[in-house]
Design a protein around this motif. Structure first.
Motif, mmCIF file in Angstrom:
data_model
loop_
_atom_site.group_PDB
_atom_site.id
_atom_site.type_symbol
_atom_site.label_atom_id
_atom_site.label_comp_id
_atom_site.label_asym_id
_atom_site.label_seq_id
_atom_site.Cartn_x
_atom_site.Cartn_y
_atom_site.Cartn_z
ATOM 1 N N UNK A 44 0.823 -1.211 0.000
ATOM 2 C CA UNK A 44 0.000 0.000 0.000
ATOM 3 C C UNK A 44 0.851 1.252 0.000
ATOM 4 N N UNK A 45 0.402 2.273 0.739
ATOM 5 C CA UNK A 45 1.125 3.543 0.762
ATOM 6 C C UNK A 45 2.334 3.500 1.687
ATOM 7 N N UNK A 46 2.397 2.523 2.586
ATOM 8 C CA UNK A 46 3.518 2.433 3.507
ATOM 9 C C UNK A 46 4.615 1.554 2.963
ATOM 10 N N UNK A 47 5.505 1.111 3.851
ATOM 11 C CA UNK A 47 6.572 0.225 3.448
ATOM 12 C C UNK A 47 7.648 0.923 2.660
ATOM 13 N N UNK A 48 8.257 0.195 1.721
ATOM 14 C CA UNK A 48 9.390 0.714 0.960
ATOM 15 C C UNK A 48 8.960 1.908 0.104
ATOM 16 N N UNK A 49 9.696 3.001 0.254
ATOM 17 C CA UNK A 49 9.445 4.197 -0.544
ATOM 18 C C UNK A 49 10.479 4.370 -1.647
ATOM 19 N N UNK A 50 11.637 3.783 -1.464
ATOM 20 C CA UNK A 50 12.700 3.890 -2.460
ATOM 21 C C UNK A 50 13.359 2.523 -2.623
ATOM 22 N N UNK A 51 13.307 1.996 -3.816
ATOM 23 C CA UNK A 51 13.890 0.702 -4.135
ATOM 24 C C UNK A 51 14.823 0.893 -5.323
ATOM 25 N N UNK A 52 16.128 0.844 -5.051
ATOM 26 C CA UNK A 52 17.120 1.080 -6.098
ATOM 27 C C UNK A 52 17.558 -0.247 -6.700
ATOM 28 N N UNK A 53 17.316 -0.406 -8.013
ATOM 29 C CA UNK A 53 17.602 -1.660 -8.721
ATOM 30 C C UNK A 53 18.490 -1.434 -9.932
ATOM 31 N N UNK A 54 19.215 -0.342 -9.977
ATOM 32 C CA UNK A 54 20.038 -0.008 -11.140
ATOM 33 C C UNK A 54 21.186 -1.000 -11.313
ATOM 34 N N UNK A 55 21.664 -1.097 -12.539
ATOM 35 C CA UNK A 55 22.852 -1.883 -12.886
ATOM 36 C C UNK A 55 22.723 -3.350 -12.498
ATOM 37 N N UNK A 56 21.610 -3.944 -12.859
ATOM 38 C CA UNK A 56 21.404 -5.371 -12.682
ATOM 39 C C UNK A 56 21.265 -6.029 -14.052
ATOM 40 N N UNK A 57 20.891 -7.290 -14.084
ATOM 41 C CA UNK A 57 20.867 -8.040 -15.338
ATOM 42 C C UNK A 57 19.495 -8.015 -15.992
ATOM 43 N N UNK A 58 18.928 -6.837 -16.166
ATOM 44 C CA UNK A 58 17.690 -6.682 -16.918
ATOM 45 C C UNK A 58 17.753 -5.343 -17.650
ATOM 46 N N UNK A 59 17.091 -5.236 -18.788
ATOM 47 C CA UNK A 59 17.157 -3.994 -19.563
ATOM 48 C C UNK A 59 16.439 -2.859 -18.846
ATOM 49 N N UNK A 60 16.875 -1.620 -19.043
ATOM 50 C CA UNK A 60 16.237 -0.469 -18.391
ATOM 51 C C UNK A 60 14.763 -0.315 -18.746
ATOM 52 N N UNK A 61 14.365 -0.818 -19.924
ATOM 53 C CA UNK A 61 12.967 -0.692 -20.332
ATOM 54 C C UNK A 61 12.150 -1.924 -19.967
ATOM 55 N N UNK A 62 12.642 -2.724 -19.012
ATOM 56 C CA UNK A 62 11.916 -3.911 -18.559
ATOM 57 C C UNK A 62 10.562 -3.492 -17.988
ATOM 58 N N UNK A 63 9.502 -4.159 -18.418
ATOM 59 C CA UNK A 63 8.150 -3.776 -18.022
ATOM 60 C C UNK A 63 7.949 -3.873 -16.506
ATOM 61 N N UNK A 64 8.458 -4.937 -15.898
ATOM 62 C CA UNK A 64 8.312 -5.104 -14.445
ATOM 63 C C UNK A 64 9.043 -4.005 -13.696
ATOM 64 N N UNK A 65 10.236 -3.670 -14.158
ATOM 65 C CA UNK A 65 11.021 -2.605 -13.524
ATOM 66 C C UNK A 65 10.295 -1.267 -13.615
ATOM 67 N N UNK A 66 9.703 -0.993 -14.768
ATOM 68 C CA UNK A 66 8.978 0.263 -14.938
ATOM 69 C C UNK A 66 7.748 0.323 -14.026
ATOM 70 N N UNK A 67 7.105 -0.815 -13.804
ATOM 71 C CA UNK A 67 5.957 -0.836 -12.896
ATOM 72 C C UNK A 67 6.390 -0.555 -11.458
ATOM 73 N N UNK A 68 7.544 -1.123 -11.074
ATOM 74 C CA UNK A 68 8.059 -0.856 -9.727
ATOM 75 C C UNK A 68 8.385 0.626 -9.566
ATOM 76 N N UNK A 69 9.015 1.201 -10.573
ATOM 77 C CA UNK A 69 9.348 2.623 -10.516
ATOM 78 C C UNK A 69 8.088 3.484 -10.423
ATOM 79 N N UNK A 70 7.048 3.050 -11.109
ATOM 80 C CA UNK A 70 5.787 3.791 -11.058
ATOM 81 C C UNK A 70 5.187 3.756 -9.652
ATOM 82 N N UNK A 71 5.262 2.596 -9.012
ATOM 83 C CA UNK A 71 4.747 2.480 -7.648
ATOM 84 C C UNK A 71 5.566 3.348 -6.700
ATOM 85 N N UNK A 72 6.896 3.339 -6.859
ATOM 86 C CA UNK A 72 7.755 4.163 -6.007
ATOM 87 C C UNK A 72 7.466 5.644 -6.205
#
Length: 502
Positions: A452-480
């Motif tokens: 929900x609105x609580x919990x993790x507010x910032x989740x840094x996942x840069x420089x891992x083994x997935x493309x920057x335009x990964x759909x799941x990554x973009x959804x996480x960024x949207x939630x953050x």
């Protein structure tokens, strides 16, 4: 010839008397002015004077220079965010700025006052037993000391234990940075004991592997104990791997104090990341945890005062709010709860046991299960009113120390398992520079979406083994971004850039 011999004997006898008199005078002087030792030395709180004199007393051949300097302002996107401030405290300065051809003790002061040292930096020279002995004498005398940084000082396990004992008696020392100090025993966990007052700890570049991570994870929490003071922990640029990440995740299960954690560049793959993501969402209690929960329930039922406090507040004991969205959520929950619980205000002044005992506990649990944030919003006031007679308990944290996540009202029984709500105290997690793929991103997406609105507010996942335009990554960024509008220029990403540069 006889005259010469007599004259020589007279001169010899006279010199002997003079030597005896000088010895007697020396003994009298020593009695009146005894030789000073490091134990008898009284520190004045002035490092420029105390440190060199104590180094001379212990017999250091090369006495480090004491250099005073003004504090270097930290560069942060915003200054009004509590988590950003905590992260800047563990962000190290560049070692090049502190380079000195000889051993040097850098001291940051306020208003160029040598007796107002706020931060001490030891950079690039060895801290041996003699230096540790001097520090054990000088540091406790600095009443305003808040931060200690030791970089590449070739520490040993014995020296680390000495530093830990010294830090424990420093009144205001809350930030400790030990970086570039690999210790074979990996006993860094001693800085995170239950009695430790350290709030910000950085252990970067210490060659910590899964063994050290296991010790640190146990220091964060076990079934029977938990650290209640550490707010930020930076373990970037180590080698904990997947097994080490699982030990850290185990320590996060029942820890409700840690706000910011960095595990960047630690050779973590999907297996370790899956454990970290799992602890952020609801998880099943182990058999050992279930047994301990039952014991705590029995103790709570036997102590009404503890039952009141445990029903009123279950999140991390420090009321640190990292964004305005949390405050708005709390205000909204207060307004809705006032309408529903208006008749209960008349029952509380009469007796606490009437409001809590018997069957009246079930409706309260039902409300908190539906929205765990209501317990955080209301707990700040209702719990405070119940425990207000002791006065200083809210400041010292005595009331919240008895709280346990195992007594969380949101715990449910599903298919024969006891399901514990996930860790929503952690608001910043940095796992950049590892080997995560879309598989572990799916688990993180499920966990953060369920918070929900609580919990993790910032989740840094840069420089891992997935493309920057990964759909799941973009959804996480949207939630953050929806949780915290400043996430795009957050201090987590700034901290990640500083880590990569260092």
């Amino acid at each position: 010839m006889k005259k010469r011999v007599e004259k020589a004997s007279k001169e010899k006898g006279g010199s002997g008397v003079e030597e005896d008199l000088s010895k007697i005078a020396g003994l009298i002087f020593e009695d009146k002015c005894p030789v000073q030792t490091i134990d008898s030395y009284q520190c004045s709180g002035n490092l420029e004077m105390d440190f060199p004199e104590l180094c001379a007393l212990v017999g250091l051949s090369e006495i480090p220079i004491v250099k005073l300097r003004q504090p270097i302002p930290a560069v942060t996107p915003t200054d009004n965010n509590a988590m950003e401030e905590s992260l800047t405290q563990i962000s190290p300065g560049s070692p090049v700025q502190l380079w000195c051809p000889k051993p040097c003790l850098h001291v940051e002061t306020e208003n160029e006052d040598s007796q107002n040292a706020k931060k001490i930096i030891i950079s690039g020279w060895r801290v041996d037993e003699m230096v540790a002995q001097v520090l054990s004498k000088t540091l406790p005398s600095l009443s305003n000391l808040q931060s200690l940084k030791i970089w590449q000082a070739r520490l040993t396990d014995h020296i680390l234990t000495s530093l830990k004992n010294t830090i424990s008696i420093c009144a205001n020392l809350r930030t400790v940075i030990l970086e570039g100090n690999p210790i074979p025993e990996q006993s860094y966990h001693i800085l995170m004991g239950e009695d430790s007052m350290i709030a910000h700890l950085s252990l970067r570049n210490n060659h910590i592997d899964e063994y050290g991570a296991r010790l640190i994870g146990s220091a964060l929490s076990t079934t029977y104990s938990a650290n209640k003071n550490l707010l930020t922990l930076n373990m970037a640029f180590n080698s904990i791997g997947d097994r080490g990440a699982q030990f850290i995740a185990q320590g996060l299960r029942l820890n409700r104090t840690l706000l910011c954690l960095s595990l960047a560049y630690n050779h973590i793959t999907d297996a370790g990341a899956f454990s970290l993501a799992e602890v952020l969402g609801p998880f099943a209690l182990s058999h050992e945890e279930i047994v301990e929960r039952r014991q705590q329930l029995i103790s709570r039922d036997q102590s009404p005062s503890q039952r009141v406090s445990s029903d009123s507040k279950f999140e991390h004991p420090l009321s640190v709010h990292s964004s305005s969205s949390l405050d708005q959520n709390m205000k909204g929950s207060k307004n809705t709860s006032k309408k529903k619980d208006a008749p209960k205000k008349e029952e509380r002044p009469g007796s606490q046991s009437v409001a809590i005992g018997g069957k009246k506990e079930e409706p309260k649990l039902g409300k908190k299960v539906s929205d765990t944030k209501v317990s955080r919003g209301r707990g700040g006031k209702s719990g405070a009113k119940d425990k207000r007679p002791s006065g200083s308990e809210l400041e010292t944290g005595d009331m919240t120390e008895s709280l346990s996540p195992l007594l969380h009202p949101g715990i449910q029984h599903v298919d024969g398992k006891v399901i514990q709500p996930g860790n929503t105290a952690l608001i910043s997690l940095n796992i950049s520079g590892n080997k995560l793929t879309d598989e572990s991103l799916q688990k993180f997406l499920s966990s953060v979406a369920g918070q929900g609105e609580g919990g993790v507010l910032r989740l840094s996942l840069n420089r891992n083994c997935f493309p920057p335009d990964c759909e799941t990554y973009l959804k996480i960024q949207e939630i953050m971004s929806s949780k915290d509008p400043l996430n795009k220029t957050s201090s987590c990403q700034l901290d990640d850039e500083q880590e990569q540069a260092t």
